[in-house]
Design a protein around this motif. Structure first.
Motif, PDB file in Angstrom:
ATOM      1  N   ALA A  65       0.844  -1.190   0.000  1.00  0.00           N
ATOM      2  CA  ALA A  65       0.000   0.000   0.000  1.00  0.00           C
ATOM      3  C   ALA A  65       0.881   1.242   0.000  1.00  0.00           C
ATOM      4  O   ALA A  65       2.048   1.200   0.415  1.00  0.00           O
TER       5      ALA A  65
ATOM      6  N   PHE B  37      -4.239   0.453  -1.734  1.00  0.00           N
ATOM      7  CA  PHE B  37      -3.677  -0.884  -1.799  1.00  0.00           C
ATOM      8  C   PHE B  37      -3.468  -1.372  -3.225  1.00  0.00           C
ATOM      9  O   PHE B  37      -4.214  -1.005  -4.140  1.00  0.00           O
TER      10      PHE B  37
ATOM     11  N   GLY C 121      -7.244  -6.792  -3.558  1.00  0.00           N
ATOM     12  CA  GLY C 121      -6.794  -5.839  -2.564  1.00  0.00           C
ATOM     13  C   GLY C 121      -7.938  -4.954  -2.098  1.00  0.00           C
ATOM     14  O   GLY C 121      -8.905  -4.726  -2.825  1.00  0.00           O
TER      15      GLY C 121
END
Lengths: 114, 111
Positions: free
Chosen positions: A92, A105, B43
């Motif tokens: 990230a 991220f 993610g």
């Protein structure tokens, strides 16, 4: 706009083998960079963070290390993988030390250690 | 006691329902509050970002912060199957470099 890349996307490694995961960020400069691990069904565990080139803070003593050879590159490594290193690894970035800000991220790397 | 508590669920609701997701925290220094959505094997993506107390609305999503109670919420109106994901709350104090995350709530919207 900013983009964050991680590779590889998936990795299967034997116990005792080395590891190198790479993360790069585009479209920004001097970002804060972070490595997280997420075990199956678990929350995010912060592993390392960096506020500048060569500056690495370790959050959890373990089998892993991190390096930041360039401003927008962050590498996660291990000399010898353990079974417990399996998980979803996320990189990230944040805007940097002058800002109290959120993080963005990457797509993650799924690591399976056999 | 964890700094941030979030019920991991799982939470299953019918399509069209209003969903309420919540986190409580113990550190009064937290001033910035976020909600992330994470689809399976992806993610986390930033969904909402709020500062201090009050409400923030973005389409079907409303983030609410009550600093006096140390409690934050995310409301999803007219929930859709595409909202099925894990929702993570996160927060940070002024000048800090590290987010503190909740464990995440796994949400399923049933058609």
């Amino acid at each position: 706009s900013q983009t964050i890349h991680q590779w590889p996307a998936t990795l299967v490694q034997p116990v005792g083998s080395p590891l190198s995961l790479e993360c790069t960020v585009e479209g920004t400069s001097n970002p804060n960079l972070y490595w997280y691990r997420q075990a199956a069904g678990r929350g995010l565990q912060l592993l390392f963070y960096s506020v500048g080139i060569g500056q690495i803070s370790s959050e959890v003593p373990q089998n892993l290390s991190a390096s930041r050879p360039q401003d927008r590159q962050f590498i996660l490594s291990s000399k010898k993988l353990l079974l417990s290193d399996s998980g979803f690894y996320l990189c990230a970035w944040g805007r940097g030390s002058r800002y109290t800000d959120t993080q963005y991220f990457g797509p993650g790397t799924r690591l399976t250690v056999l | 006691q964890k700094e941030v508590e979030q019920d991991p669920g799982p939470l299953s609701v019918p399509e069209g329902a209003i969903v309420s997701l919540n986190c409580t925290y113990s550190n009064s220094a937290f001033q910035y509050f976020m909600w992330y959505r994470q689809y399976s094997r992806k993610g986390p993506e930033l969904l909402m970002y709020t500062y201090s107390s009050g409400n923030k609305e973005d389409g079907r999503f409303t983030a609410q912060v009550d600093k006096s109670s140390k409690y934050i919420s995310l409301f999803i109106r007219d929930s859709q199957p595409s909202d099925s994901a894990t929702y993570l709350c996160a927060m940070i104090g002024q000048g800090a470099q590290k987010l503190v995350f909740g464990q995440g709530t796994r949400l399923t919207i049933n058609p």
